[in-house]
Design a protein around this motif. Sequence first.
Motif, PDB file in Angstrom:
ATOM      1  N   ALA A  56      20.961 -15.524  45.221  1.00  0.00           N
ATOM      2  CA  ALA A  56      20.299 -15.348  43.929  1.00  0.00           C
ATOM      3  C   ALA A  56      20.086 -16.683  43.230  1.00  0.00           C
ATOM      4  N   LEU A  57      21.071 -17.569  43.313  1.00  0.00           N
ATOM      5  CA  LEU A  57      20.935 -18.892  42.704  1.00  0.00           C
ATOM      6  C   LEU A  57      19.814 -19.676  43.373  1.00  0.00           C
ATOM      7  N   TRP A  58      19.728 -19.581  44.683  1.00  0.00           N
ATOM      8  CA  TRP A  58      18.675 -20.288  45.419  1.00  0.00           C
ATOM      9  C   TRP A  58      17.294 -19.750  45.061  1.00  0.00           C
ATOM     10  N   ASN A  59      17.149 -18.423  45.024  1.00  0.00           N
ATOM     11  CA  ASN A  59      15.853 -17.839  44.684  1.00  0.00           C
ATOM     12  C   ASN A  59      15.461 -18.123  43.242  1.00  0.00           C
ATOM     13  N   GLY A  60      16.465 -18.199  42.362  1.00  0.00           N
ATOM     14  CA  GLY A  60      16.159 -18.432  40.948  1.00  0.00           C
ATOM     15  C   GLY A  60      16.022 -19.892  40.579  1.00  0.00           C
ATOM     16  N   SER A  61      16.254 -20.799  41.534  1.00  0.00           N
ATOM     17  CA  SER A  61      16.234 -22.232  41.204  1.00  0.00           C
ATOM     18  C   SER A  61      14.849 -22.693  40.741  1.00  0.00           C
ATOM     19  N   PHE A 121       7.398 -27.796  54.984  1.00  0.00           N
ATOM     20  CA  PHE A 121       8.365 -28.819  54.574  1.00  0.00           C
ATOM     21  C   PHE A 121       9.557 -28.185  53.853  1.00  0.00           C
ATOM     22  N   VAL A 122       9.281 -27.249  52.943  1.00  0.00           N
ATOM     23  CA  VAL A 122      10.363 -26.651  52.153  1.00  0.00           C
ATOM     24  C   VAL A 122      11.234 -25.741  53.009  1.00  0.00           C
ATOM     25  N   ARG A 123      10.620 -24.883  53.834  1.00  0.00           N
ATOM     26  CA  ARG A 123      11.371 -23.849  54.535  1.00  0.00           C
ATOM     27  C   ARG A 123      11.913 -24.300  55.893  1.00  0.00           C
ATOM     28  N   VAL A 124      11.226 -25.193  56.573  1.00  0.00           N
ATOM     29  CA  VAL A 124      11.638 -25.579  57.928  1.00  0.00           C
ATOM     30  C   VAL A 124      12.326 -26.935  57.954  1.00  0.00           C
ATOM     31  N   VAL A 125      11.826 -27.886  57.149  1.00  0.00           N
ATOM     32  CA  VAL A 125      12.399 -29.231  57.156  1.00  0.00           C
ATOM     33  C   VAL A 125      13.522 -29.368  56.134  1.00  0.00           C
ATOM     34  N   LEU A 126      13.264 -28.922  54.905  1.00  0.00           N
ATOM     35  CA  LEU A 126      14.210 -29.144  53.818  1.00  0.00           C
ATOM     36  C   LEU A 126      15.368 -28.148  53.823  1.00  0.00           C
ATOM     37  N   SER A 127      15.110 -26.897  54.125  1.00  0.00           N
ATOM     38  CA  SER A 127      16.164 -25.877  53.983  1.00  0.00           C
ATOM     39  C   SER A 127      16.169 -24.860  55.120  1.00  0.00           C
ATOM     40  N   PRO A 128      16.206 -25.283  56.366  1.00  0.00           N
ATOM     41  CA  PRO A 128      16.290 -24.287  57.442  1.00  0.00           C
ATOM     42  C   PRO A 128      17.636 -23.577  57.483  1.00  0.00           C
ATOM     43  N   PHE A 129      18.637 -24.192  56.833  1.00  0.00           N
ATOM     44  CA  PHE A 129      19.988 -23.623  56.864  1.00  0.00           C
ATOM     45  C   PHE A 129      20.262 -22.679  55.695  1.00  0.00           C
ATOM     46  N   ALA A 130      19.261 -22.379  54.852  1.00  0.00           N
ATOM     47  CA  ALA A 130      19.516 -21.596  53.648  1.00  0.00           C
ATOM     48  C   ALA A 130      20.041 -20.195  53.978  1.00  0.00           C
ATOM     49  N   TYR A 151      15.398 -28.825  42.663  1.00  0.00           N
ATOM     50  CA  TYR A 151      16.026 -30.025  43.212  1.00  0.00           C
ATOM     51  C   TYR A 151      17.484 -30.145  42.774  1.00  0.00           C
ATOM     52  N   TRP A 152      17.792 -29.714  41.545  1.00  0.00           N
ATOM     53  CA  TRP A 152      19.182 -29.734  41.083  1.00  0.00           C
ATOM     54  C   TRP A 152      20.033 -28.772  41.896  1.00  0.00           C
ATOM     55  N   VAL A 153      19.550 -27.580  42.109  1.00  0.00           N
ATOM     56  CA  VAL A 153      20.309 -26.608  42.886  1.00  0.00           C
ATOM     57  C   VAL A 153      20.445 -27.073  44.332  1.00  0.00           C
ATOM     58  N   TYR A 154      19.375 -27.639  44.864  1.00  0.00           N
ATOM     59  CA  TYR A 154      19.418 -28.100  46.259  1.00  0.00           C
ATOM     60  C   TYR A 154      20.441 -29.221  46.429  1.00  0.00           C
ATOM     61  N   CYS A 155      20.404 -30.210  45.538  1.00  0.00           N
ATOM     62  CA  CYS A 155      21.271 -31.384  45.683  1.00  0.00           C
ATOM     63  C   CYS A 155      22.701 -31.120  45.239  1.00  0.00           C
TER      64      CYS A 155
END
Length: 421
Positions: free
Chosen positions: A236-241, A187-196, A250-254
């Motif tokens: 780095a921001l994504w990995n440290g979120s 869910f996190v890697r394929v559905v929520l953030s495949p574009f990361a 969720y804050w970094v994602y949104c």
Amino acid sequence: MRARPSGAARACVLVVLLGATGAAILELVREQTGTAGFFVGLGLALLPVPPLMAAFRWLGRAAPGPWRLLLFCFGWGACTAALIAILANSFATEWMAEAADPAAADLLGSVAVAPVVEECAKAAALFAVFALRRPPCAGAADGFVFAGFTATGFAFTENVLYLGNAFEEDLAKGTGVLDSVTAATFFVRVVLSPFAHPLFTVLTGLGFGIAAFSDRRARRAGLPLLGLALAMAAHALWNGSSHIGEYGFYWVYCCVMVPVFGLLLWLAVRMRRARLRTVAAELSVYAAAGWIGPAEVPALASMPARSLARALARTTGGRPAARAVSRYTSDAAALALLRRRARQAGVGGDPRFAARERELLHRLWLRRATAAPALARAAVLEELLPPRSGPAAAGPARHARQAAPLAVPAPRRAELSAARG
């Protein structure tokens, strides 16, 4: 003076390199995930690959780049860059764990080491394409597409590893499907953030693509480095979120990832439209000179008309005719971008312009007998032609000639004969 290796020799070297690193990364991932986890991770990681590749190909279809470069970028990301990242990240994390607290080593590894290593490994493919291959009409959109394919390949291999490890963990604990780590990871890697990963690397690609149009050395070197630095910072921001409080992810994602993704999507649409406008403006000059028909220009500047022309050609001449139309439209778009690049560089600014222009014009003539009728008919069916001819219809060509004082060679008798044959 040593002779430069031929294109075939360089291609063989790249194939061997990608094959060797591909075999190594597959075996390394299989050892870490186990055979069952490897195949489950492989199947699940494949799901987002076709949509992502189709999305980036959609952007590049206005002036499509060679498939061999796109496949090289995907292979580099999936094989070579992934292998470099796994080995370097593992070494750095183990070294820091021995020198400091293991928990701090994991945090530093994910926030400080992984973004630098992974983005540099992916950027190497873009450097090979832009600095070594030197596409004659490359731009920001090409950097966007090449970076997207590279990052999609990298994310694919990384997803195999994460999903495979999650499945092995669930298998050992006997966890149910809905409560499994595999489902959460999917869910996190394929559905929520495949574009990361594509989002990060696209920033580097834009730097390379914009730099390709600059004649200043400082910009040609600085823009790719700036794009790479932004990619590292976003990574780095994504990995440290996950370490920023309970709801940091969720804050970094949104607040960061989704807005940046929307901005890049808007930019991609604008770049695609700008390329089609360039095709219309620049090809009007060649239509006025007699290289292509006036009715072909609006069809070549419309993606629906191009698709319709291929379908029309397929109904009358089969797949060979459809391929001829596809190559004709690609060469026409490349010619338009080449001329725009030469105009921006100024007279004498691009020594390869004349030879490349002559090559593309010759290829257009060879396929014009098949492609021109299909494109003209598609323009009529799509209602792209102006209601009447005259000064209004000649406006784009006149505007292009005023903006581009480059001489257009006249068609020669041999090329006319080739077109008829």
